[in-house]
Design a protein around this motif. Structure first.
Motif, mmCIF file in Angstrom:
data_model
loop_
_atom_site.group_PDB
_atom_site.id
_atom_site.type_symbol
_atom_site.label_atom_id
_atom_site.label_comp_id
_atom_site.label_asym_id
_atom_site.label_seq_id
_atom_site.Cartn_x
_atom_site.Cartn_y
_atom_site.Cartn_z
ATOM 1 N N GLU A 192 11.658 -17.206 -20.500
ATOM 2 C CA GLU A 192 12.144 -16.744 -19.196
ATOM 3 C C GLU A 192 11.030 -15.981 -18.501
ATOM 4 O O GLU A 192 10.453 -15.040 -19.053
ATOM 5 C CB GLU A 192 13.355 -15.826 -19.357
ATOM 6 N N LEU A 193 10.698 -16.409 -17.273
ATOM 7 C CA LEU A 193 9.711 -15.707 -16.460
ATOM 8 C C LEU A 193 10.464 -14.786 -15.510
ATOM 9 O O LEU A 193 11.230 -15.248 -14.665
ATOM 10 C CB LEU A 193 8.861 -16.714 -15.679
ATOM 11 N N SER A 194 10.259 -13.460 -15.655
ATOM 12 C CA SER A 194 11.019 -12.493 -14.872
ATOM 13 C C SER A 194 10.131 -11.309 -14.510
ATOM 14 O O SER A 194 9.605 -10.625 -15.388
ATOM 15 C CB SER A 194 12.243 -12.010 -15.672
ATOM 16 N N PHE A 195 9.945 -11.095 -13.200
ATOM 17 C CA PHE A 195 9.163 -9.972 -12.692
ATOM 18 C C PHE A 195 7.770 -9.925 -13.315
ATOM 19 O O PHE A 195 7.273 -8.877 -13.714
ATOM 20 C CB PHE A 195 9.892 -8.643 -12.926
ATOM 21 N N GLY A 196 7.130 -11.088 -13.414
ATOM 22 C CA GLY A 196 5.763 -11.142 -13.914
ATOM 23 C C GLY A 196 5.636 -11.088 -15.419
ATOM 24 O O GLY A 196 4.522 -11.079 -15.948
ATOM 25 N N LYS A 197 6.734 -11.039 -16.147
ATOM 26 C CA LYS A 197 6.702 -10.990 -17.605
ATOM 27 C C LYS A 197 7.350 -12.251 -18.182
ATOM 28 O O LYS A 197 8.243 -12.831 -17.572
ATOM 29 C CB LYS A 197 7.437 -9.754 -18.132
ATOM 30 N N LEU A 198 6.866 -12.647 -19.356
ATOM 31 C CA LEU A 198 7.396 -13.828 -20.026
ATOM 32 C C LEU A 198 8.127 -13.391 -21.294
ATOM 33 O O LEU A 198 7.559 -12.727 -22.149
ATOM 34 C CB LEU A 198 6.255 -14.782 -20.385
ATOM 35 N N TYR A 199 9.422 -13.752 -21.378
ATOM 36 C CA TYR A 199 10.236 -13.397 -22.537
ATOM 37 C C TYR A 199 10.561 -14.663 -23.314
ATOM 38 O O TYR A 199 10.868 -15.705 -22.738
ATOM 39 C CB TYR A 199 11.537 -12.712 -22.094
ATOM 40 N N GLU A 200 10.515 -14.569 -24.638
ATOM 41 C CA GLU A 200 10.784 -15.715 -25.502
ATOM 42 C C GLU A 200 12.100 -15.525 -26.247
ATOM 43 O O GLU A 200 12.412 -14.426 -26.724
ATOM 44 C CB GLU A 200 9.651 -15.888 -26.529
ATOM 45 N N TYR A 201 12.888 -16.607 -26.337
ATOM 46 C CA TYR A 201 14.168 -16.587 -27.047
ATOM 47 C C TYR A 201 14.214 -17.806 -27.959
ATOM 48 O O TYR A 201 13.969 -18.933 -27.513
ATOM 49 C CB TYR A 201 15.346 -16.631 -26.071
ATOM 50 N N GLN A 202 14.539 -17.605 -29.225
ATOM 51 C CA GLN A 202 14.688 -18.706 -30.169
ATOM 52 C C GLN A 202 16.137 -19.193 -30.122
ATOM 53 O O GLN A 202 17.059 -18.426 -30.385
ATOM 54 C CB GLN A 202 14.336 -18.244 -31.580
ATOM 55 N N GLY A 203 16.331 -20.443 -29.760
ATOM 56 C CA GLY A 203 17.685 -20.987 -29.698
ATOM 57 C C GLY A 203 17.942 -21.707 -28.387
ATOM 58 O O GLY A 203 17.028 -21.915 -27.580
#
Length: 497
Positions: free
Chosen positions: A100-111
């Motif tokens: 997920e790209l949100s407010f300049g940050k990239l978050y990773e989720y397994q699933g």
């Protein structure tokens, strides 16, 4: 040939093209529509079977059957897959890892998507708690600084430095804003839209064949089916943009239509956002009776104040779609015609739009292939099968598919109706008994709708008791069958009132 496993290439190519809705394989690319060209381009990369497959919104321009086939194909794909998509069922069925790209940050989720929603909510909860702790500490340090701290010692200077660091890191947590849709609508009478014995052909293709359709004041109608079968054409007929070849379109006197088309209306690229909205209205009344101006409406729609003077030509495609939707809602419509509304809108905006449509006091008619969207906003489906064949179904697209799968090619689902109730040929008016029935039938329909809503709410509260859930579902099915019969009866009686 053996090394590349090329013996089946020709057959595979034809299968993939046909599954994606391209049946005439001898046509030249230049003669295809934009949507068909995109499907051929998708077929080309699938046929190549690369080690890494990059897909940008692959479900756009596909009907629901093609989307289901593509889901199954990609879930078994031997290579790596990286895609951008807002189709939530598609994400849930195909992906095993989400960024997920949100407010300049990239978050990773397994699933899959379900895991993503759960873990994102937990991440935001933790971040909110940390932000609250930083605020409390900041208040304490601010009080110490205001008390006249002097940087005489190393310890005091270190504390001052920590305060400056804390000040810089404050408000680092940013959350997704929500689109607040809260517009008043004009009063809508019982008579909304009706097509009587309508027929329509386009390019020698039958779209409607002696078709009857009644739209009521709180209708939630979803329209889906094969590409090119006439779904958008039906919306154009309901909007008065295309005349029927034969039959009649009846529009209620209080109807005020907003038509959200697949393509935005012509926008002056040099016009500024705020001026574009002011053409529709300087202010609008909200559902609680208060008024709000154009600036506030733009902010509610996730356009910060510094953007209000931005020229339309500098906006992204999604921002233009959101601005176009806002202009339509400012007109305070009571009937919404939505043609593929999920295209180019992000998931957060889609979620809020879906919640708004569930509480919208007027009628909502949506053409869409997004199964998640249809399941949330549509109570009844029209499924276009081509050549004027249209199924009417009370329920979700998944239920419709299950019933169709159980039937043979010569039979139809019991709950699917292709023809409107047969009208009496010589009848001129209601009998005495029918007149008495007419006087109470709308109250009966309202009571059934309330009963169904109550049962569904009870099901939500009994999510762990599967025996109770089964009993409640049987009651819901019974009430929905009664409601369908009452609706058909209402259509019949209304012909003679």
């Amino acid at each position: 040939m053996n090394e590349q496993d090329a013996w089946n290439t020709d057959t595979n190519a034809k299968i993939i093209l046909q599954k994606l809705g391209i049946s005439d394989l001898d046509k030249k690319i230049g003669t295809l529509s934009g949507g068909q060209q995109k499907r051929v381009a998708l077929a080309q990369v699938l046929i190549d079977e690369p080690d890494l497959l990059l897909l940008d919104e692959p479900t756009n321009h596909l009907d629901y059957e093609a989307i289901e086939w593509l889901e199954d194909y990609l879930s078994r794909y031997r290579g790596a897959l990286l895609m951008v998509t807002h189709d939530r069922y598609f994400l849930d069925h195909v992906t095993t890892r989400i960024f997920e790209l949100s407010f300049g940050k990239l978050y990773e989720y397994q699933g899959n998507y379900e895991t993503y929603v759960t873990e994102k909510a937990e991440r935001q909860r933790v971040e909110a708690e940390q932000e609250n702790k930083r605020k409390q500490l900041y208040k304490q340090e601010l009080a110490w600084m205001r008390a006249g701290a002097k940087a005489r010692s190393t310890k005091q200077q270190a504390r001052i430095n920590r305060f400056e660091d804390l000040k810089e890191n404050l408000h680092q947590v940013q959350t997704d804003d929500q689109v607040e849709l809260d517009f008043a609508t004009k009063r809508l009478g019982k008579k909304v839209l009706e097509i009587k014995d309508g027929s329509f052909q386009m390019n020698q293709q039958t779209i409607l064949d002696h078709f009857d359709l009644l739209i009521q004041s709180k209708e939630r109608l979803g329209i889906t089916g094969e590409n090119g079968a006439g779904k958008s054409t039906l919306l154009n007929i309901l909007a008065g943009r295309l005349p029927l070849d034969s039959g009649e379109l009846v529009v209620g006197e209080t109807v005020r239509i907003a038509y959200y088309t697949q393509q935005n209306e012509a926008m002056d690229e040099d016009k500024r956002m705020i001026s574009y909205l002011q053409e529709a209205a300087e202010e609008v009344t909200q559902s609680d009776g208060t008024t709000t101006n154009v600036t506030e409406m733009l902010e509610q729609f996730l356009f910060p104040r510094f953007m209000h003077g931005t020229k339309i030509g500098k906006l992204s495609g999604g921002e233009k779609r959101r601005l176009y939707l806002l202009k339509l809602l400012i007109g305070q419509p009571n009937v919404l015609l939505l043609d593929e509304p999920t295209n180019d809108l992000d998931i957060d905006t889609l979620t809020i739009l879906e919640d708004y449509l569930q509480t919208f006091p007027g009628a909502v008619i949506s053409v869409s292939h997004d199964r998640y969207f249809l399941d949330k906003v549509a109570e009844k489906l029209l499924v276009f099968n081509g050549d004027g064949a249209i199924d009417s179904f009370m329920g979700s697209i998944e239920q419709y598919r299950e019933i169709k799968a159980k039937t043979t090619s010569d039979s139809k689902p019991k709950t699917v109706e292709r023809k409107a109730p047969v009208k009496a040929q010589k009848k001129k008016k209601l009998t005495y008994e029918e007149q008495k029935e007419w006087e109470t039938i709308e109250e009966d329909i309202d009571s059934l709708e309330q009963a169904i809503a109550g049962l569904k709410e009870e099901m939500n509260q009994q999510s762990d008791d599967y025996t109770k859930l089964q009993e409640l579902q049987q009651k819901v099915d019974q009430k929905e069958e009664e409601l369908t019969n009452k609706m058909q009866r209402w259509e019949y009686l209304s012909e003679y009132v």
